[in-house]
Design an enzyme around this catalytic site. Structure first.
Site, PDB file in Angstrom:
ATOM      1  CG  ASP A  98      -9.643  -7.465  -4.800  1.00  0.00           C
ATOM      2  OD1 ASP A  98      -8.452  -7.160  -4.591  1.00  0.00           O
ATOM      3  OD2 ASP A  98     -10.575  -7.198  -4.013  1.00  0.00           O
ATOM      4  CG  ASP A 201      -5.296  -7.509  -1.482  1.00  0.00           C
ATOM      5  OD1 ASP A 201      -6.280  -7.179  -0.810  1.00  0.00           O
ATOM      6  OD2 ASP A 201      -4.394  -8.273  -1.082  1.00  0.00           O
ATOM      7  CD  GLU A 257      -6.012  -3.289   1.305  1.00  0.00           C
ATOM      8  OE1 GLU A 257      -6.624  -3.508   2.353  1.00  0.00           O
ATOM      9  OE2 GLU A 257      -5.324  -4.159   0.747  1.00  0.00           O
ATOM     10  CG  HIS A 331     -13.364  -7.123   1.856  1.00  0.00           C
ATOM     11  ND1 HIS A 331     -12.974  -5.971   1.189  1.00  0.00           N
ATOM     12  CD2 HIS A 331     -12.261  -7.892   1.947  1.00  0.00           C
ATOM     13  CE1 HIS A 331     -11.695  -6.067   0.872  1.00  0.00           C
ATOM     14  NE2 HIS A 331     -11.243  -7.218   1.328  1.00  0.00           N
ATOM     15  CG  ASP A 332     -10.306  -5.999   4.611  1.00  0.00           C
ATOM     16  OD1 ASP A 332     -10.582  -7.219   4.587  1.00  0.00           O
ATOM     17  OD2 ASP A 332      -9.539  -5.454   3.793  1.00  0.00           O
TER      18      ASP A 332
HETATM   19  C1  GLC Z   1      -6.302  -6.845   1.887  1.00  0.00           C
HETATM   20  C2  GLC Z   1      -7.704  -7.379   1.752  1.00  0.00           C
HETATM   21  C3  GLC Z   1      -7.973  -8.320   2.876  1.00  0.00           C
HETATM   22  C4  GLC Z   1      -6.992  -9.459   2.766  1.00  0.00           C
HETATM   23  C5  GLC Z   1      -5.547  -8.954   2.712  1.00  0.00           C
HETATM   24  C6  GLC Z   1      -4.615 -10.023   2.237  1.00  0.00           C
HETATM   25  O1  GLC Z   1      -6.143  -6.109   3.041  1.00  0.00           O
HETATM   26  O2  GLC Z   1      -8.610  -6.328   1.692  1.00  0.00           O
HETATM   27  O3  GLC Z   1      -9.277  -8.806   2.873  1.00  0.00           O
HETATM   28  O4  GLC Z   1      -7.143 -10.295   3.878  1.00  0.00           O
HETATM   29  O5  GLC Z   1      -5.389  -7.884   1.819  1.00  0.00           O
HETATM   30  O6  GLC Z   1      -4.783 -10.272   0.879  1.00  0.00           O
END
Ligand code: GLC
Ligand code: CA
Length: 568
Positions: A98, A201, A257, A331-332
């Site tokens: 990640d 991310d 993402e 995970h979100d």
């Molecule tokens: C992304 C991740 C999340 C995290 C955020 C800040 O959205 O998936 O879990 O809290 O970025 O890094």
């Protein structure tokens, strides 16, 4: 079609803190992932995405990185990750990590130096601004609540630093070429160590336009950071440079993402010719249950047909430009079996119908740990049980909006990111075989029924069904069609999904009934099949003993939550 190696992968997402603990400290670790490689191999997945496992103070469970080239001691050592990469490779499983480079931790040496020594070059690695009339430079709200501006402890110039997320996650300054070079170097550092790519991310936040101002949009007097801090012009150029220095140079995969990207702009992101990423997650299909943007205070009583329209549209739009990811959890997000299945659909047939629906559309499929067991949300009654900073913020914002405490807990129960962060249930023993110590987060209370031991090797379990789905996509006469074939939605009743995948070699029809009613579908494509029972139904979520899919001519009669894959 120009085929790419990463199109045929099936990616399993691991949240390392919650996967498997091997030293009894209640926290999952890299050796836990190593120990479970045979399990993942048996499931059939081909690549693992490990959420951040770098040194971190854990303000956001690792999404706050204090050293991009190390391993968090709670998770293990560099030797452990090297061993994990090597052992996975021996099983033909690739590892991706990640990449969290919109921000670092405030405990990263760069940030510490920026504060301790404001004339050092590291000051310009972050975004600092002077107060305006004694106030923060603007009124943007960070993703986890409160202002995006903060004054660091020990700050000598009286300046604020910028954080899109938590105050312990200061944004890196991508305008600084030295920062962009640091990022490229650390990416290549991991490529040299055998990592096959990255999930990237929060990458749409790397460019901000501070000339923009916005009226407050909530009782906190702040305005959403997305308005001036996400998907801004100029961002793509930074990413094109990164791609050229890293991913393209090494032929590694990049998975972004990237929320809030309008479909007409997809070409810049994932276009076959000029896209800066290989694929991205389309989050437009994930918020169908929420009425208010960004806050979890009201939910739709949504219809299957609304979700279906969004999902089909995403397939068609993304497919025009490039390659998709297909996913129903991460995970979100809450647990898929709780979010996508309505109250009348909490049964293994429905869980498999949901799985069939998302897994066989076009794109690289993702399976989030525990999804292959049909894990569901927890029911917690106390905000103190929660760990996730975003859940706690959502709860507090709900109270500000005068939602009462009981209601607020119920609302966050439905969406809390902790739902998918509870420990992986390996068996029904105390602490679910996850740890011999005390788990860092309570288990989901259904673990005594929904766990690996109860499902592994059990013919009609959800786990076995995932295994079958994966094998069908990866190693069958239909693999070519299921991986590369075009996606085409077909007309169907509101609560039923019918789509086809078309390649030169064959055509596949995927059908899934998301209702408890019997549904009769007319599928003209089936007209040519003389005898559907003769091996044409290549996957079904009903057991053989329950009888085959009912087909007469081009009509299919589906039982409650029945799903099938038919090869023409
Ligand atoms: C992304 C991740 C999340 C995290 C955020 C800040 O959205 O998936 O879990 O809290 O970025 O890094
Ligand atoms: Ca541990």
């Amino acid at each position: 079609m120009d085929k790419k190696w990463w199109q045929k992968e099936v990616i399993y997402q691991i949240y390392p803190k919650s996967f498997k603990d091997t030293n009894g400290d209640g926290i999952g670790d890299l050796n836990g992932i190593r120990e479970k490689l045979p399990y993942l191999h048996d499931l059939g997945i081909t690549m693992i995405w490990i959420c951040p496992m770098f040194p971190t103070p854990m303000a956001d469970n690792g999404y706050d990185i204090a050293d991009y080239r190390g391993v968090e001691p709670l998770f293990g050592t560099m030797a452990d990750i090297d061993a994990l990469i090597a052992e996975a490779k021996a099983l033909d499983i690739k590892i991706i990590l990640d990449l969290v480079v919109n921000h670092s931790s405030d405990e990263h040496p760069w940030f510490k130096e920026a504060i301790a020594n404001p004339t050092s070059k590291y000051r310009d690695y972050y975004i600092f601004k002077k107060p305006v009339d004694g106030q923060p430079p603007n009124n943007w709200r960070s993703i986890f609540g409160g202002s995006v501006w903060e004054i660091a402890e020990g700050e000598q110039l009286g300046e604020y630093y910028f954080h899109t997320f938590h105050k312990k996650q200061p944004d890196l300054n991508w305008e600084n070429p030295a920062v962009r070079q640091e990022v490229a170097d650390l990416v290549n550092f991991w490529f040299e160590r055998g990592v096959e790519g990255f999930r990237i991310d929060a990458i749409v936040f790397i460019k901000k336009d501070f000339s923009l101002t916005f009226a407050p949009d909530g009782p906190d007097g702040l305005a959403d950071v997305n308005l001036g801090g996400a998907n801004m012009p100029g961002m793509i150029e930074f990413l094109a440079e990164l791609k050229e220095r890293t991913f393209a140079a090494y032929d590694k995969v990049s998975i972004a993402e990237a929320a809030g990207v309008p479909y007409e702009k997809l070409d810049e992101y994932i276009g076959r010719e000029r896209g800066v990423f290989d694929m991205m997650f389309d989050f437009k299909t994930t918020e169908f249950d929420l009425q208010t943007e960004g806050i979890w205070t009201s939910y739709y009583d949504w219809d299957v047909k609304d979700y279906k329209a969004m999902m089909y549209n995403s397939q068609v739009e993304v497919g025009k430009h490039g390659w998709a990811t297909t996913f129903i959890s991460n995970h979100d997000q809450p647990r898929a079996a709780s979010k996508y299945l309505r109250a009348n659909a909490r049964n293994p047939y429905a869980v498999k119908a949901l799985a069939t629906t998302y897994f066989f559309v076009k794109g690289t499929p993702f399976v989030y740990q525990g999804q292959e067991l049909g894990m569901v949300n927890f029911k917690w009654d106390d905000i103190y049980k929660y760990d996730d900073i975003s859940t706690i913020d959502q709860y507090e914002r709900a109270l500000l909006l005068e939602v009462d405490e009981d209601n607020a807990i119920e609302l966050v129960n439905r969406r809390s990111r902790d739902n998918t962060r509870t420990p992986m249930p390996w068996d029904d023993s105390e602490n679910a075989g996850f740890t011999t110590g005390t788990p860092w987060l309570p288990l989901t209370e259904t673990y005594d029924e929904i766990n690996v031991k109860a499902q592994e090797g059990v013919g009609d379990s959800v786990f076995s069904y995932y295994k079958e789905m994966i094998a069908l996509r990866q190693h069958s006469d239909y693999s070519d069609t299921l991986i590369y074939g075009d996606f085409e939605p077909l007309p169907s009743s509101d609560d039923v999904f019918v789509y086809k995948r078309v390649a030169e070699s064959n055509t596949i029809i995927v059908i899934a009934n998301w209702s408890e009613e019997i549904q009769v579908e007319t599928i003209p494509e089936l007209g040519d099949i003389a005898d559907i029972a003769a091996g044409k139904v290549v996957l079904s979520n009903y057991a053989e003993a329950e009888g085959a899919l009912a087909v007469a001519g081009n009509q299919v009669t589906l039982r409650p939550f029945e799903a099938a894959v038919i090869a023409l």
